[in-house]
Design a protein around this motif. Sequence first.
Motif, short mmCIF file in Angstrom:
data_model
loop_
_atom_site.label_atom_id
_atom_site.label_comp_id
_atom_site.label_asym_id
_atom_site.label_seq_id
_atom_site.Cartn_x
_atom_site.Cartn_y
_atom_site.Cartn_z
N ASN A 293 114.43 -2.56 7.67
CA ASN A 293 114.62 -3.97 7.40
C ASN A 293 113.94 -4.81 8.46
OD1 ASN A 293 116.56 -6.42 8.16
ND2 ASN A 293 116.65 -6.14 5.94
N ASP B 51 114.92 -0.93 1.72
CA ASP B 51 115.26 -2.02 2.62
C ASP B 51 116.68 -1.96 3.17
OD1 ASP B 51 116.66 -2.75 0.36
OD2 ASP B 51 115.57 -4.64 0.03
N ASP B 52 117.54 -1.07 2.63
CA ASP B 52 118.87 -0.93 3.23
C ASP B 52 118.87 0.01 4.44
OD1 ASP B 52 118.39 1.29 1.61
OD2 ASP B 52 120.49 1.51 1.01
N HIS B 53 117.69 0.55 4.77
CA HIS B 53 117.53 1.36 5.98
C HIS B 53 116.42 0.81 6.89
CE1 HIS B 53 120.12 4.77 4.76
NE2 HIS B 53 119.77 4.40 3.54
N TYR C 279 119.06 -2.08 9.10
CA TYR C 279 119.45 -3.04 8.06
C TYR C 279 120.30 -4.18 8.60
CZ TYR C 279 121.36 -4.96 3.74
OH TYR C 279 121.71 -5.80 2.72
N GLY D 16 124.18 -0.89 3.64
CA GLY D 16 122.99 -0.43 4.36
C GLY D 16 123.43 0.33 5.59
#
Length: 273
Positions: A67, A63-65, A28, A11
């Motif tokens: 969060n 969601d990896d950026h 993330y 992320g």
Amino acid sequence: MEIYTLNVGQGQFVVVTGAAEAIIIDTYVPLRPATEIVNIKGALAEILRGKNLVGLIVTGFDDDHFNEVGLKIILNKYRPDWIMYPKYFKKTKNADTCFSVIQAFEQQKKFKRISVSLNKDAERFYNKLSNDFSFEIFSPHSADMNSSNNCSLVCKVKEKATGYTYLVTGDTEDDRWDSIVHYFGDSIAADILDAPHHGSKNGISPDAMAFISPHTVLISAGVGNQYGHPDLEAVQIFDKHADKVFQTNCGQGQSLKTVIASSGVNTYKYIPK
């Protein structure tokens, strides 16, 4: 200008600091990391000591950026004045959760939302959001919003006092880069490149790299990640057009500190004290 590319696994979480201010790019923080990552709270306390966190840039809604955990740390502790993100493309549970966090924060503090999508009349330059930095937008564009990756925010962060630049890219892929090159050409040149899509082979084109022509490429990817990022093909393109390439998934994982000064550009392994 100093850029901290923090080791958060697969992320992205980046902090950019100037003389008195700072901004954060992406949020993330995994709840149950498969490998050891940086202590985000400790790192932020050290990096932001004496700095005013003025804003947050979210490059995309995966969601990896984007969060919830990282977002709550940033908003509740450092209370920035604004958030910039691409115009919404795809409704997801993750995005709904994160926007609920933002909405709750707005109940406590006056907070500016900047939703970006380029068209003929859209604003591209933001010079009043920070005393230390200005921002130039290259993506997303309504004509190329055909996937969540190509809706990523591409933004050049420029330190006003020195002119040093950092190109933020999210998960933008090579077909969108073709359009960016066509419309903006040399304008996308930057000293430091945030490697698109964690170094995916679909994340950059040779033409785009030729125009960006960075001194240093910084790749945020997780140790042993399931995608094989960064891809050898992408790294070869980076190596051809940049002086230096660094990645967070070396060895057991590492955070990176990049310093841009009159003496040159230097990147070191960053270990919070």
